[in-house]
Design an enzyme around this catalytic site. Structure first.
Site, PDB file in Angstrom:
ATOM      1  CB  SER A 126      46.098  34.559  42.156  1.00  0.00           C
ATOM      2  OG  SER A 126      45.554  34.544  40.704  1.00  0.00           O
ATOM      3  CE1 TYR A 140      40.213  33.888  41.963  1.00  0.00           C
ATOM      4  CE2 TYR A 140      42.466  34.973  39.729  1.00  0.00           C
ATOM      5  CZ  TYR A 140      42.061  33.651  40.988  1.00  0.00           C
ATOM      6  OH  TYR A 140      43.306  32.931  41.509  1.00  0.00           O
ATOM      7  CE  LYS A 144      43.018  34.449  44.556  1.00  0.00           C
ATOM      8  NZ  LYS A 144      43.262  33.435  45.813  1.00  0.00           N
TER       9      LYS A 144
END
Length: 235
Positions: A126, A140, A144
């Site tokens: 991402s 998150y 990642k």
């Protein structure tokens, strides 16, 4: 000669499903793995809960007699943006299990099959790992970023078996996860500040994954390709 066979974990929607469709058009045999059913039945489909090690093990056991040449890990979840003072260990562990541990388990159990074919692994990362996330929580972004380290470290180890592993870093992409978690007006505002003036389509990312997982990729490993319309430039 057997067709190249790619398993896409997290291939029942979004970038994973777009990649399945694109690879199918290119003549690959595609197996989709996930907890939900895909919206179409033309792919091989295996139920797999990547948070359950036995489930992952069973997935790759079912592929032992296949000519598995590629693994795409497209499974991932996001979390709400909260202040660090509201940190919740349960939320953290859920994201780690899905976004990171699941990838490690898939590589662990897919290793022997990919070793036979000198296969390719592609991790869907991402833009958040390159910079930060505007709309998801720090958990998150951290998971990642962890995938980045995993790819670089495993690239060295897997090179001994001529297995190549790389990442693709999409920016905001029109997937169900994005649409369900970000307000339409905010997305419209984001489009205006992206240099290419639009959000990514899942197919934009699928095309890059196709190259990385194909035999056309003969000399890239431990690399990351940015697909973000110019939001992060690494030229």
């Amino acid at each position: 000669m057997d067709r190249e066979h790619v398993v896409i974990v997290g291939g029942t929607s979004g970038i994973g499903l777009a990649t399945a469709r694109y690879l199918d058009q290119k003549g690959y045999t595609v197996t989709i793995a996930g907890r939900s059913a895909p919206p179409e039945n033309k792919f091989n489909r295996c139920h797999c809960d990547i948070r359950d090690e036995d489930s992952v093990k069973n997935l790759f056991h079912s592929l032992e007699d296949k000519n598995l040449t590629g693994l795409v890990y497209a499974s991932g979840i996001t979390g709400s943006k909260v202040h660090i003072s509201k940190f919740d260990k349960k939320v953290w562990h859920t994201l780690v299990e899905t976004n990171v541990t699941g990838a490690l388990l898939c590589i662990k159990y897919g290793y022997e099959l990919l070793k036979k074919t000198q296969g390719r692994i592609v991790i869907v990362n991402s833009l958040a790992a390159r910079t930060y996330s505007k709309y998801s929580g720090f958990e998150y972004t951290m998971t990642k970023a962890s995938l980045s380290g995993m790819v670089k470290q495993l690239a060295i180890q897997l090179a001994e078996d001529n297995i190549q592993i790389n990442s693709v870093y999409p920016g905001m992409t029109k997937t169900p996860m994005l649409i369900q978690n970000v307000d339409k007006e905010l997305l419209a505002q984001e489009e205006k500040v992206i240099p290419l003036q639009r959000l990514a389509e899942p197919e934009d990312v699928a095309r890059v994954i196709h190259f990385l997982v194909s035999k056309e990729n003969g000399y890239m490993t431990g690399a990351g390709i940015d697909v973000n319309g110019g939001q992060f430039m690494n030229g």
